[in-house]
Design a protein around this motif. Sequence first.
Motif, short mmCIF file in Angstrom:
data_model
loop_
_atom_site.label_atom_id
_atom_site.label_comp_id
_atom_site.label_asym_id
_atom_site.label_seq_id
_atom_site.Cartn_x
_atom_site.Cartn_y
_atom_site.Cartn_z
N ARG A 96 -1.59 -4.91 2.81
CA ARG A 96 -0.83 -3.75 3.20
C ARG A 96 -1.17 -2.55 2.88
NH1 ARG A 96 5.46 -4.69 1.73
NH2 ARG A 96 5.03 -6.75 2.96
N SER A 97 -1.58 -2.40 1.47
CA SER A 97 -2.05 -1.12 1.19
C SER A 97 -3.32 -0.59 1.87
CB SER A 97 -2.37 -1.17 -0.30
OG SER A 97 -3.41 -1.95 -0.65
N TYR A 98 -4.20 -1.35 2.59
CA TYR A 98 -5.22 -0.94 3.44
C TYR A 98 -4.78 -0.51 4.85
CZ TYR A 98 -8.17 -2.87 -0.20
OH TYR A 98 -8.94 -3.18 -1.48
N GLY A 99 -3.73 -0.89 5.21
CA GLY A 99 -3.48 -0.96 6.54
C GLY A 99 -4.20 -1.71 7.42
N ALA A 139 -1.18 4.36 4.84
CA ALA A 139 -1.29 5.51 3.98
C ALA A 139 -0.19 6.72 4.50
CB ALA A 139 -2.84 6.10 4.42
N ASP A 140 -0.42 7.65 3.56
CA ASP A 140 0.67 8.65 3.79
C ASP A 140 -0.05 10.11 4.65
OD1 ASP A 140 -1.09 9.66 1.88
OD2 ASP A 140 0.38 10.02 0.45
N ARG A 141 -1.13 9.66 5.28
CA ARG A 141 -1.71 10.67 5.93
C ARG A 141 -2.98 10.26 6.86
NH1 ARG A 141 -6.26 13.26 2.46
NH2 ARG A 141 -6.10 12.14 0.36
N VAL A 142 -3.45 11.09 7.93
CA VAL A 142 -4.48 10.46 8.68
C VAL A 142 -5.88 10.61 7.90
CG1 VAL A 142 -6.09 10.90 10.51
CG2 VAL A 142 -3.52 10.90 10.87
#
Length: 227
Positions: free
Chosen positions: A158-161, A204-207
């Motif tokens: 999940r944390s890697y997307g 993530a929280d940004r591109v």
Amino acid sequence: MRCRRSLLCLTFIALLTACGSTPDAPAAGQGYYRVKPGDTLYRIARNHGRSVAELSRWNNLKDPTAINAGQLLRVTPPGSATPTRPSPTPSRPAPSPRPTPTPAPRAPAIKLVQPAQGKVADRFDGNRNKGINYAGTRGSAVVAAAAGKVVYVGEGIRSYGRLVIVKHNEDYLTAYAHNESLLVREGEAVKQGQRIATMGDSGADRVMLHFELRYKGNAIDPAPFLP
């Protein structure tokens, strides 16, 4: 940042390589597989007709590259015929202290190209950040830093997307996280500079693109290997 907290020694490569030895380990029960030295999760999944994402999910693996020789893995879905677990290993006397190991050899050179065109937002520090983060625009190209074989594509961590992992040889692999779209499949051979994904903000929280280089399972600073 979630990306910095997550890539635990990727290990972006033992996909792979299991390490250590397990003398006298009991046989795995039905529905399970005991990891052997040199095994990778990709190879185990392929041999059992499963995907890396399935084995990661069934065994609660946060990092699909971090498996160890002797580890017992479920290779059938939970809820299927109840697997028979092996009997516990009988206790043994504590082993004698081992001599202090010599330092690991320095990683040999590998030539990489920059995986994304964008400003470096965060550099490798070996602790909070196990790679390099590139800022960029959504949909911009993510390319293979070196030629190799795609060994993982998916969202199992999940944390890697949306993540792509490329294995270059027995020592090196690279990982590309937080993608918008994935343009390759597991088992596909890719060339250096080939487009493999597009930049996004999944997990993530940004591109951004989070890029890692792994040598024998350990995250190392990619900067010295980049132009």
